[in-house]
Every structure is written in C-alpha cells, then in structure tokens.
Design a protein around this motif. Structure first.
Motif, PDB file in Angstrom:
ATOM      1  N   ARG A 226       0.814  -1.209   0.000  1.00 52.12           N
ATOM      2  CA  ARG A 226       0.000   0.000   0.000  1.00 52.12           C
ATOM      3  C   ARG A 226       0.855   1.270   0.000  1.00 52.12           C
ATOM      4  NH1 ARG A 226      -3.815  -3.214  -0.246  1.00 52.12           N
ATOM      5  NH2 ARG A 226      -5.757  -3.094   0.918  1.00 52.12           N
TER       6      ARG A 226
ATOM      7  N   GLN B  62      -3.287   5.035   0.669  1.00 45.33           N
ATOM      8  CA  GLN B  62      -4.148   3.840   0.646  1.00 45.33           C
ATOM      9  C   GLN B  62      -4.245   3.202   2.039  1.00 45.33           C
ATOM     10  OE1 GLN B  62      -1.894   1.767  -2.349  1.00 45.33           O
ATOM     11  NE2 GLN B  62      -3.512   1.973  -3.880  1.00 45.33           N
TER      12      GLN B  62
ATOM     13  N   SER C  30      -9.027  -2.544  -1.929  1.00 44.00           N
ATOM     14  CA  SER C  30      -8.905  -1.851  -0.638  1.00 44.00           C
ATOM     15  C   SER C  30      -9.271  -2.841   0.463  1.00 44.00           C
ATOM     16  CB  SER C  30      -9.865  -0.667  -0.601  1.00 44.00           C
ATOM     17  OG  SER C  30     -11.205  -1.150  -0.616  1.00 44.00           O
TER      18      SER C  30
ATOM     19  N   ASN D 238      -5.425  -4.770  -6.434  1.00 44.03           N
ATOM     20  CA  ASN D 238      -5.609  -3.352  -6.110  1.00 44.03           C
ATOM     21  C   ASN D 238      -6.762  -3.136  -5.148  1.00 44.03           C
ATOM     22  OD1 ASN D 238      -3.548  -2.128  -7.638  1.00 44.03           O
ATOM     23  ND2 ASN D 238      -4.729  -2.524  -9.518  1.00 44.03           N
TER      24      ASN D 238
ATOM     25  N   HIS E 188      -6.427   5.212   4.273  1.00 45.60           N
ATOM     26  CA  HIS E 188      -7.796   4.986   3.816  1.00 45.60           C
ATOM     27  C   HIS E 188      -8.330   3.672   4.396  1.00 45.60           C
ATOM     28  CE1 HIS E 188     -10.925   3.881   0.786  1.00 45.60           C
ATOM     29  NE2 HIS E 188     -11.234   5.161   0.969  1.00 45.60           N
ATOM     30  N   ASP E 189      -7.502   2.626   4.358  1.00 46.86           N
ATOM     31  CA  ASP E 189      -7.869   1.336   4.964  1.00 46.86           C
ATOM     32  C   ASP E 189      -8.192   1.512   6.442  1.00 46.86           C
ATOM     33  OD1 ASP E 189      -7.471  -0.106   2.660  1.00 46.86           O
ATOM     34  OD2 ASP E 189      -5.676  -1.163   3.343  1.00 46.86           O
TER      35      ASP E 189
END
Ligand code: ZN
Length: 339
Positions: free
Chosen positions: A54, A58, A313, A311, A61-62
């Motif tokens: 990541r 990202q 999430s 890709n 965001h996770d």
C-alpha cells in the motif's frame, strides 16, 4: 489464477455496490486478524515483485474504513478474547505485519501511534539488523535490476541454467525455491549485483534497537520462522528446527514467545508439526496462517486475512472474504483439514 482470485474478480464488481453494513452481519468470527507486509510510496526493488504494498494514502484509507466498523485490539486483549470470550460492541481486529521491514518503524509506526492502533510484527531474526537480504527479497531485487537494463538482459540470456526467453528468465528467478536459494547469489555474482551494498545503502529490515523501542511502546514482536522458508518444502525436522530457532530468539530477547506466524503459508503443514511445536513450547498459545476467513482443523492455528491482494482496498477484501466464506460454508469447505 487461484479459485479464490477468480471468485474475487467476479464478486468484486457486485459487492462494490453495497455498503459494508450489508456484509458485517455475515462476518463468521467476532475477531479478524489482518496481515500486511509494508507501506511505502517508494519503488522498493526488493519487494516490488513479491506483493502489492500500500501507499501511505491507501493505508490511511484502509485504517479509516476499519476504524468505523471494527475495534482495534492489542495482543493482550486478543488473548483474553480467545480464552475468556470477552464481548465487544464492534467486531475486533488484530493488525499484524510480516517480515520485519524497516518501513514499519519509519512509516507505519508513526501513523498507528497517531491513531492509537496497536500491531504485532512477525519477524525473521536472521535478517534483523540488515545482516543479510532475505532470499525472496534477493529474487525481487534481481528482477528489478534486470528489468529495463539491456546489458543485464543480454548477460542473463547467456546464463547456462536459464533459457533464452527473457520473460521466462525473470519468471524463473521469482520461482527459485528456498532450498536452491544459493542460485540467487550465483546470478547476482554473474550480473555483478551486490546485495550487501544494497543493504548498506538503505536498510531493508528493522534493527534490534528499533525492535526494543517498538516493544517498549507496547507493540508486539513475534516469530515468523528463522529465515522465511516455505514450510511445505521442508522436512518435519527442518520445519521444527526453523521455528524453534526463531522462538528461542524471542525468548532470549524477551519478545513474544507465545505466538508464531508461518512464512508464506501453512498449506500442507501436518498435525505432527503442531503437536511437536506446542509440546516443546509450553508458552506457545497460537500459530497463524494467512488463508483468509477460514476455520482450521487445528483450533490453535488461526487464519489471518491477507490485505495486499491486487488493487483491492481493505473494504473490498473484507466484503469478498465474507462472501467467499459463506460460499465455501455452503459446500462444507470453510475449514482447513490437516492430515
Ligand atoms: Zn513473510
């Protein structure tokens, strides 16, 4: 492509359209264990060809998504939940990181600290302090160096054990097995790529000093085998020796010696291994695989959810994992059976 990968490919365009709330009721377990390797915005030659890590954005965001739907717990609470059946308002998550990459200290630790989230690092003692590059990192580094370098490409096409087709050559470097890992050093010598200089220029793994700082700040340091072999390619004796050496290191350094996470996968590891390792190490409470949401015929071996897939999430992975689990359950295939 594995069946699960195909399943995700088909299910993701559908699950994407539904909020996570529609899936959370279908979560089979109150606690989920997630596994990452590292987070970085850089092109890391030694990791790029191994797993899709990541970016910082990202990863944040996770974490924002996970914080909304789950409660993050530390190792102590995790053990309590497992033995005393503590109930929580939200389902819980134990965050884990494998291989002991330096990015944990430089990038991940400050983010987690800011958000008040705890994690366990499963490390390979052999590579701590950057004494040597792990064999899989060597393979990735070689492929990174060869890609886009015409001189190296022509050199490698002349190597005796690798055919003439470049693509096959790069693929075959990534397919070299643990027992043949010496071949990676051989190729590096022939191409004049120096692993030690690479390690010296930029540390790849955590140092002892960093591990101690992390431990003192409440983070878990635990065992991932001595030098990251693929267990189903080892004899039982070698499986036990590799595990024991890493557990002994944890004991000597006063890190966690009550847990162990298999490098790569526990696929095809037999009951005999579990019987012996738990018998020899009375402090050992749980071992961990990375097969996603799944039960295991050995109740002390818990499966973690790998988050670095394609890709996707964390939200997408979890939705598809839940759907996949419910699908397997219909066919009575939601449990790993060991011989
Ligand atoms: Zn690993």
């Amino acid at each position: 492509m594995s069946f699960k990968t195909k399943f995700f490919k088909i299910s993701n365009p559908i699950t994407k359209n539904f909020s996570f709330g529609r899936f959370s009721n279908l979560l089979p377990f109150g606690n989920q264990i997630l596994v990452y390797h590292l987070v970085s915005d850089a092109y890391l030659k030694h990791a790029k060809h191994l797993f899709p890590y990541r970016s910082v954005k990202q990863f944040e965001h996770d974490l924002d998504f996970l914080s909304k739907h789950f409660e993050f717990i530390n190792w102590e609470t995790f053990l309590k939940q497992k033995t005393e059946k503590v109930t929580t308002k939200k389902p819980t998550i134990l965050l884990t990181f494998d291989d002991g990459y330096a990015e944990f200290y430089d990038i991940i630790y400050p983010i987690l600290k800011r958000k008040g989230i705890y994690a366990v690092n499963f490390i390979n003692p052999k590579f701590i302090d950057n004494k040597e590059l792990m064999w899989r990192n060597k393979a990735s580094l070689l492929v990174s160096e060869i890609t886009g370098n015409e001189t190296l490409q022509s050199k490698i096409s002349q190597l005796p054990d690798f055919g003439n087709d470049l693509k096959i050559n790069l693929d075959s470097i990534l397919k070299i097995k643990y027992k043949n890992r010496g071949q990676l050093d051989l190729i590096a010598d022939l191409l004049e790529i120096n692993f030690d200089i690479y390690l010296k220029n930029k540390p790849v793994y955590l140092t002892t000093e960093q591990l101690l700082k992390l431990k003192n700040d409440g983070f878990g340091i635990s065992s991932h085998g001595w030098d990251h072999p693929l267990y189903n390619q080892l004899s039982l004796e070698d499986q036990l020796a590799n595990t024991q050496r890493s557990l002994d290191y944890m004991r000597e350094n006063e890190f966690l010696n009550d847990s162990f996470a298999f490098p790569f996968t526990d696929h095809l590891v037999e009951n005999q291994f579990f019987d012996s390792i738990f018998k020899r190490n009375t402090d050992l409470k749980f071992t961990f695989g990375a097969a996603g949401l799944k039960l295991d015929s050995n109740p002390k071996n818990l499966q973690r959810i790998p988050i670095e897939i394609g890709n996707y999430s964390a939200e997408e992975i979890l939705k598809n994992e839940i759907l996949y689990y419910q699908f397997l359950k219909k066919f009575n295939k939601n449990r790993i059976i060991r011989s």
